[in-house]
Design a protein around this motif. Structure first.
Motif, PDB file in Angstrom:
ATOM      1  N   VAL A   1       0.970  -1.093  -0.037  1.00 20.78           N
ATOM      2  CA  VAL A   1      -0.077   0.211   0.058  1.00 20.78           C
ATOM      3  C   VAL A   1       0.924   1.293   0.015  1.00 20.78           C
ATOM      4  O   VAL A   1       0.669   2.226  -0.587  1.00 20.78           O
TER       5      VAL A   1
ATOM      6  N   TYR B   1       0.959   4.444  -2.916  1.00 26.38           N
ATOM      7  CA  TYR B   1       0.899   5.825  -2.844  1.00 26.38           C
ATOM      8  C   TYR B   1       2.195   6.511  -2.782  1.00 26.38           C
ATOM      9  O   TYR B   1       2.216   7.602  -2.714  1.00 26.38           O
TER      10      TYR B   1
ATOM     11  N   GLU C   1      -7.211  10.268  -5.584  1.00 29.53           N
ATOM     12  CA  GLU C   1      -7.202  10.411  -4.001  1.00 29.53           C
ATOM     13  C   GLU C   1      -6.110  11.089  -3.656  1.00 29.53           C
ATOM     14  O   GLU C   1      -5.886  11.107  -2.383  1.00 29.53           O
TER      15      GLU C   1
ATOM     16  N   GLY D   1      -6.625  12.083   3.329  1.00 33.48           N
ATOM     17  CA  GLY D   1      -6.087  11.070   2.666  1.00 33.48           C
ATOM     18  C   GLY D   1      -5.027  10.205   3.497  1.00 33.48           C
ATOM     19  O   GLY D   1      -5.018   8.875   3.732  1.00 33.48           O
ATOM     20  N   TYR D   2      -4.158  11.037   3.967  1.00 33.10           N
ATOM     21  CA  TYR D   2      -3.010  10.620   4.788  1.00 33.10           C
ATOM     22  C   TYR D   2      -3.697   9.511   6.137  1.00 33.10           C
ATOM     23  O   TYR D   2      -3.024   8.364   6.086  1.00 33.10           O
TER      24      TYR D   2
ATOM     25  N   TYR E   1      -6.551   8.288   6.278  1.00 33.67           N
ATOM     26  CA  TYR E   1      -7.435   7.404   5.832  1.00 33.67           C
ATOM     27  C   TYR E   1      -6.435   6.072   5.362  1.00 33.67           C
ATOM     28  O   TYR E   1      -6.717   4.785   5.589  1.00 33.67           O
ATOM     29  N   THR E   2      -5.526   6.525   4.639  1.00 30.12           N
ATOM     30  CA  THR E   2      -4.301   5.358   4.416  1.00 30.12           C
ATOM     31  C   THR E   2      -3.707   4.821   5.551  1.00 30.12           C
ATOM     32  O   THR E   2      -3.847   3.512   5.741  1.00 30.12           O
TER      33      THR E   2
ATOM     34  N   MET F   1      -4.191   0.799   6.337  1.00 32.88           N
ATOM     35  CA  MET F   1      -3.090  -0.174   6.736  1.00 32.88           C
ATOM     36  C   MET F   1      -3.131  -0.915   8.217  1.00 32.88           C
ATOM     37  O   MET F   1      -2.846  -1.869   8.474  1.00 32.88           O
TER      38      MET F   1
END
Length: 373
Positions: free
Chosen positions: A314, A318, A339, A345-346, A348-349, A353
């Motif tokens: 992942v 990104y 995205e 977004g950070y 959410y990522t 993870m």
């Protein structure tokens, strides 16, 4: 209890290839001889000490109706060995075997006497294993014994001679030869008891705090047991040869006692084989424990790797930075990351993870991957 050191030979083999049989070649580090003569009969025991043949001849003249035991400790006197051989009419091959102290246990018969060899194996004060030779010439009314060192190993036999009880003063030189042999065999039991204690201590260390020194110590004990096995097998054959002999110096009474010595050497052989198997199993168990420990470490590393592989995937996606909008022209670039500039977004990522990692841990837990780590 101290660690057992390597095998220690008191003298080195000194022999020239092709030299005449019967040549007396004494090792450079051999000790000067100490002679003690014990003359005994049913009534008395007379002792004398010296360093040359004179003390022996004087004792013979003084005690004519006695049985004599000449104990020679130390072999570094070629003239003394030759003089004894000449006086007693001993075959030169016997004299060669006396000073060549790497003989295996054996029993040789000659006209009017016999010659026997046995190995003296014991731990010295420095906890080193000494493997020395004891040899003896037995004639009517006389036994001459030869030892490599000045150490005293026959206190019990001498105490019996001094006490005068039993058959030791009356059964002849053949019986005294048996008594000396049996005393040496008894020291094998003492040695094996020490080895047994060492094996027990090694096993305790193996179960409590195992380290690589266990393998080294167990291997040294195994090497000692191999040496003992090389000694005891020919010793058993030697005693069997004596029992089958018709030599008049070996009386029926002596043979009765020799059967007991034969039983003792069989017991020693059984103990050697048992301890050898234990030493081998200790080494195998330690190697198995090391292998299992390595497997456990690899299991932990594998689980960690499996958890982080999808997370790394992942993060790698990104990390490519293919923007959806060109910052210079403000044009939308199709099939790029929509995205990349998403609000939060950070977070959410990272949350995704973490969720992936938690799901993997739950799955691995249910499969039993975390047991006995």
């Amino acid at each position: 209890m101290g660690n057992i050191k390597r095998v220690r030979y008191k003298t080195k083999r000194r022999q020239i290839v092709g030299e005449r049989p019967g040549t007396i070649s004494i090792a450079d580090d051999a000790l000067k001889p100490i002679i003690t003569v014990y003359s005994y009969n049913e009534k008395e025991l007379v002792c004398a000490d010296g360093h040359d043949l004179k003390v022996i001849l004087d004792q013979f003249k003084k005690c004519k109706d006695h049985t004599h035991w000449i104990q020679i400790r130390g072999l570094n006197d070629e003239k003394l060995i030759e003089d004894i051989g000449t006086y007693l009419k001993i075959n030169p091959l016997v004299l060669e075997d006396i000073v060549n102290t790497h003989q295996r246990p054996k029993f040789d018969e000659y006209d009017g006497y016999f010659f026997t060899v046995i190995r003296q194996v014991y731990y010295n004060a420095d906890n080193e294993l000494c493997n020395n030779q004891f040899s003896a010439i037995v004639k009517p009314g006389l036994i001459v014994s030869f030892e490599e060192t000045h150490d005293e190993h026959f206190e019990a036999v001498k105490a019996r001679l001094a006490g005068g009880k039993g058959a030791i003063r009356t059964a002849g030189p053949g019986y005294l030869c048996y008594a000396l042999t049996d005393t040496i065999i008894d020291t094998y039991f003492v040695l094996l008891a020490h080895i047994g204690d060492e094996l027990d201590a090694i096993e305790d260390r193996l179960y409590s705090h195992a380290d690589k020194s266990i393998m080294y110590d167990a291997q040294q004990l195994k090497r000692t047991l191999i040496i003992l096995r090389r000694i005891t097998w020919p010793e058993r054959d030697k005693i069997n040869d004596i029992l089958r002999s018709e030599n008049p110096l070996i009386t029926a009474e002596v043979k009765t006692f020799l059967k007991d010595a034969y039983d003792h050497i069989i017991q020693v052989m059984d103990l050697i084989e048992n301890y050898k198997e234990i030493a081998g199993s200790v080494i195998d168990l330690y190697l198995s424990m090391v292998s299992n420990r390595m497997n456990e470490i690899m299991k932990v590393l594998t689980i960690i790797s499996v958890i982080f592989i999808p997370l790394t995937f992942v993060a790698g996606i990104y990390g490519m930075n293919f923007a959806r909008i060109d910052p210079a022209t403000n044009k939308v670039m199709p099939d790029n990351m929509p995205e990349l500039y998403s609000p939060h977004g950070y977070i959410y990522t990272l949350g995704g993870m973490v969720l992936i990692g938690i799901i993997q841990v739950i799955v691995f837990w249910k499969k039993g991957w975390f047991t006995k780590l």
